[in-house]
Motif scaffolding. Structure first.
Motif, PDB file in Angstrom:
ATOM      1  N   UNK A 280       0.836  -1.198   0.000  1.00  0.00           N
ATOM      2  CA  UNK A 280       0.000   0.000   0.000  1.00  0.00           C
ATOM      3  C   UNK A 280       0.877   1.256   0.000  1.00  0.00           C
ATOM      4  N   UNK A 281       0.246   2.365  -0.328  1.00  0.00           N
ATOM      5  CA  UNK A 281       0.971   3.635  -0.334  1.00  0.00           C
ATOM      6  C   UNK A 281       0.951   4.234   1.067  1.00  0.00           C
ATOM      7  N   UNK A 282       2.126   4.396   1.640  1.00  0.00           N
ATOM      8  CA  UNK A 282       2.261   5.041   2.941  1.00  0.00           C
ATOM      9  C   UNK A 282       3.319   6.139   2.845  1.00  0.00           C
ATOM     10  N   UNK A 283       3.266   7.058   3.765  1.00  0.00           N
ATOM     11  CA  UNK A 283       4.282   8.109   3.819  1.00  0.00           C
ATOM     12  C   UNK A 283       5.591   7.508   4.330  1.00  0.00           C
ATOM     13  N   UNK A 284       6.720   8.176   4.129  1.00  0.00           N
ATOM     14  CA  UNK A 284       7.986   7.675   4.674  1.00  0.00           C
ATOM     15  C   UNK A 284       7.917   7.406   6.174  1.00  0.00           C
ATOM     16  N   UNK A 285       7.252   8.297   6.905  1.00  0.00           N
ATOM     17  CA  UNK A 285       7.120   8.061   8.343  1.00  0.00           C
ATOM     18  C   UNK A 285       6.208   6.875   8.616  1.00  0.00           C
ATOM     19  N   UNK A 286       5.261   6.624   7.714  1.00  0.00           N
ATOM     20  CA  UNK A 286       4.391   5.453   7.853  1.00  0.00           C
ATOM     21  C   UNK A 286       5.179   4.165   7.705  1.00  0.00           C
ATOM     22  N   UNK A 287       6.118   4.147   6.747  1.00  0.00           N
ATOM     23  CA  UNK A 287       6.969   2.960   6.584  1.00  0.00           C
ATOM     24  C   UNK A 287       7.802   2.724   7.838  1.00  0.00           C
ATOM     25  N   UNK A 288       8.281   3.822   8.422  1.00  0.00           N
ATOM     26  CA  UNK A 288       9.096   3.700   9.637  1.00  0.00           C
ATOM     27  C   UNK A 288       8.285   3.089  10.776  1.00  0.00           C
TER      28      UNK A 288
END
Length: 317
Positions: A280-288
């Motif tokens: 899914x598409x997540x923000x860089x902070x979401x991946x973290x």
């Protein structure tokens, strides 16, 4: 602390619900079927089916709703109990019994998908307080993604509860619960109680003998522990006074093992669902944040894995 931004739309479960079958339409008596110590195995199996179908009828009205997670849980447990009970008396039901078990397994899989996500979202919600405040917005994005998956699973479940397949299952269960049962003597009951436990205990001990079990092995063992528990609960209703305390101890041991094995499996399922979000598409902070949550599940699992041999030992020895 910054509040989590949970989008209400992500928590939807389903639109208009189909009108469910009722107890009257299934011609179930007002009073549940019961079985005592002087009744045979067949009577106890039928009483279990009767109780199970009544739970399905009550909980189906709210199953899948985000504000009623217990409905899915109760339906899933009842489906499991009926499957185990029917397995113990397949000879009395013939091909119909196997068909019922297959259909209950299908229902259990639909319920399980919703239940697993309910457990995961609840656990992650509790973990939010341990995250740095800067991570909370991204954590909210991850949780929203899981809630969206949960909503889709709930919609699929609710749709299935309105289709002919589920309605046919309810009718067949109600018909089975209304069958006459053969009476058995106390002596036969005592022997039957021992026989009920013998097979699932053998299967459990064989599975527990594996060296260096994998996560899949522990999951398989968890299923066998559940079978032992349900078999022991049924055997306890048939056992005489001398065996009753011993059987009750088996139930207690199975519950203890099941609790830890269940928590262990929850971490496996949690990690699997979290890893699915990688597409899914997540923000860089979401991946973290997603990476941190996966690491936490792995750490929980390692801690629980260390406890498993000890909690399973009383049943597998």
């Amino acid at each position: 602390m910054t509040a989590l931004a949970i989008e209400p739309g992500r928590q939807r479960t389903a639109g208009r619900r189909p009108r469910p079958l009722t107890q009257g339409q299934l011609r179930l008596p007002d009073e549940p079927r019961t079985a005592g110590r002087k009744d045979g195995l067949g009577a106890h199996v039928l009483a279990t089916v009767d109780a199970g179908v009544r739970v399905l009828l009550v909980e189906q009205a709210t199953a899948g709703r985000a504000d009623s997670p217990e409905s899915v849980h109760q339906m899933r447990v009842s489906a499991r109990r009926m499957r185990v009970a029917l397995r113990m008396a397949l000879g009395a039901f013939g091909p119909k019994g196997e068909w019922l078990r297959t259909e209950l397994s299908w229902l259990g899989s639909l319920l399980g998908e919703v239940r697993d996500l309910d457990v995961l979202c609840e656990r992650l919600g509790a973990e939010a307080v341990t995250l740095p405040e800067a991570d909370l917005p991204a954590f909210g994005d991850v949780l929203n993604a899981l809630l969206e998956l949960r909503g889709r699973a709930a919609e699929e479940l609710v749709a299935a509860l309105g289709r002919p397949r589920y309605r046919s299952l309810l009718r067949a269960l109600a018909d089975a619960a209304a069958r006459p049962a053969d009476a058995r003597s106390d002596t036969t009951n005592e022997n039957t109680a021992d026989e009920l436990l013998a097979r699932p205990l053998r299967a459990l001990r064989k599975a527990a003998a594996k060296r260096e079990p994998t996560d899949e092995d522990w999951h398989a063992l968890r299923i066998k522990v559940k079978r032992v528990r349900y078999a022991a609960e049924l055997a306890g209703r048939l056992a005489g006074r001398k065996r009753r305390d011993e059987v009750a101890e088996v139930v207690r041991q199975a519950k203890t093992a099941q609790e830890v094995l269940g928590a262990f499996q929850d971490t496996v399922v949690a990690e699997d669902h979290l890893r699915r979000l990688l597409t899914r598409h997540l923000s860089p902070s979401g991946w973290l944040v997603l990476g941190r949550l996966v690491e936490r599940q792995m750490a929980h699992r390692d801690a629980l894995r260390a406890q498993l041999p000890a909690v399973c030992a009383p049943l597998s020895g």
